[in-house]
Design an enzyme around this catalytic site. Structure first.
Site, short mmCIF file in Angstrom:
data_model
loop_
_atom_site.label_atom_id
_atom_site.label_comp_id
_atom_site.label_asym_id
_atom_site.label_seq_id
_atom_site.Cartn_x
_atom_site.Cartn_y
_atom_site.Cartn_z
N HIS A 1 -92.61 9.85 -78.53
CA HIS A 1 -92.99 11.06 -77.82
C HIS A 1 -93.17 12.24 -78.78
O HIS A 1 -92.35 12.48 -79.65
CB HIS A 1 -91.94 11.41 -76.76
CG HIS A 1 -92.47 12.34 -75.73
ND1 HIS A 1 -92.53 13.70 -75.92
CD2 HIS A 1 -93.04 12.10 -74.53
CE1 HIS A 1 -93.08 14.26 -74.86
NE2 HIS A 1 -93.39 13.32 -74.01
N PRO A 2 -94.25 12.98 -78.62
CA PRO A 2 -94.60 13.98 -79.64
C PRO A 2 -93.99 15.36 -79.48
O PRO A 2 -94.31 16.25 -80.27
CB PRO A 2 -96.13 14.08 -79.46
CG PRO A 2 -96.36 13.81 -78.03
CD PRO A 2 -95.31 12.80 -77.62
N CYS A 3 -93.10 15.55 -78.54
CA CYS A 3 -92.74 16.95 -78.28
C CYS A 3 -91.96 17.62 -79.40
O CYS A 3 -91.91 18.84 -79.47
CB CYS A 3 -92.01 17.10 -76.96
SG CYS A 3 -90.39 16.36 -76.96
N ARG A 4 -91.37 16.84 -80.30
CA ARG A 4 -90.65 17.49 -81.42
C ARG A 4 -91.44 17.49 -82.72
O ARG A 4 -91.00 18.04 -83.72
CB ARG A 4 -89.32 16.79 -81.67
CG ARG A 4 -88.35 16.94 -80.55
CD ARG A 4 -86.95 17.17 -81.06
NE ARG A 4 -86.12 17.75 -80.02
CZ ARG A 4 -85.32 17.06 -79.22
NH1 ARG A 4 -85.24 15.77 -79.34
NH2 ARG A 4 -84.62 17.69 -78.30
#
Lengths: 75, 228
Positions: B170-173
């Site tokens: 997941h790319p949110c960080r």
């Protein structure tokens, strides 16, 4: 995460993983915090990589500049 | 007290720059035979990086991981033998080899403005590997990173272009972490290949390693840079 640089003398055969372990102890990181090491501030070498090889490719004048970056303890 | 960094937009990856970084990346991959290619989708006009590699795996669990798997029901596969084996016995008794096909894709996320890693693996008979099975082949030093790192979760999602299930980091960080690595050095950052920086960081956690040779490409001194 904040990056800083420091100077250490390191044997050529020390691996990136060895460096990571050393710096984590030095900085007294918690187990859940992670440390990443970068060469040229643009590439993370694999943990098996020997520092001596990195020096040959990217170092000069007896120095190899590496940056480290630590993550917070998530969750 | 607020400490503002260099404009955070600087560290977002625009799609145009994504494509340029990918193009440079693929060129280098071709030079060293690393197997990456750029694929486009006729319908959508989007492109992505793709790599397939085959790996022979032993079904042993390497010694570093044995603590982790105490509950595993497949006891017979582990080299937990009571008496020491000599080399000739060990090779025959403990390991069966199998070939695994790994597939990695790098797509651009316009909502997060960062690259995203999609991956999957299957045996040659088509049976997909579970996430645990994929992690079983990850370098021991990354085992701890699977839970804590600049990725929030690994989920299974439909590939936006192929429509098939893939695991996704997941790319949110990503943006936050990459910004930290690049630091305040905007000048340096302009010459950094974002894809190489990012992929060398997140790839190994899911069994994808970039040869050191990419490091030379990762930071190009552009012709326009100050001389010296």
């Amino acid at each position: 995460p904040i990056m800083r640089t420091k100077k250490w003398a390191v044997e050529r055969t020390r691996t990136i993983q060895g460096l990571v372990d050393f710096i984590k102890k030095f900085l007294k990181l918690m187990a859940s915090e992670q440390l990443f090491i970068y060469v040229n501030q643009s590439f993370a070498p694999s943990p098996d990589q020997e520092v001596g090889t990195l020096y040959e490719c990217f170092g000069s004048d007896g120095k190899l500049v590496l940056h480290y970056c630590k993550t917070q303890a998530w969750g | 007290v607020s400490r503002s960094m260099a404009r955070e937009e600087d560290f977002f990856l625009e799609e145009k720059r994504f494509k340029q970084c990918c193009e440079d990346f693929v060129k280098h991959s071709q030079q060293i035979g690393d197997g990456w290619e750029w694929r486009t989708s006729k319908d959508l006009g989007d492109g992505y990086l793709s790599k397939i590699h085959f790996q022979v795996r032993n079904r042993n669990i390497p010694p570093d991981l044995k603590e982790k798997n105490s509950d595993n029901t497949e006891q017979t596969l582990f080299a937990h033998v009571e008496e020491p084996l000599d080399d000739s016995q060990a090779a025959g008794v403990c390991s069966t080899e199998e070939v695994v096909r790994y597939e990695y894709h790098v797509l651009y996320s316009s909502s997060y403005q960062v690259p995203v890693l999609y991956f999957r693996a299957c045996f040659l008979d088509g049976r997909p590997l579970t996430l645990d099975e994929i992690w079983g082949s990850v370098h021991a030093s990354y085992q701890a990173r699977l839970q804590e790192g600049p990725w929030d979760t690994i989920t299974q999602q439909e590939h936006p272009i192929l429509g098939q299930p893939f695991f996704v980091l997941h790319p949110c960080r990503t943006h936050e972490f990459i910004s930290a690595v690049l630091g305040g050095s905007r000048e340096h950052h302009r010459h950094t290949n974002y894809i190489i920086l990012w992929l060398s960081t997140v790839g190994p956690v899911v069994g994808l390693n970039l040869p050191l040779s990419y490091a030379k490409l990762a930071h190009e001194q552009s012709a326009n840079a100050d001389s010296g």
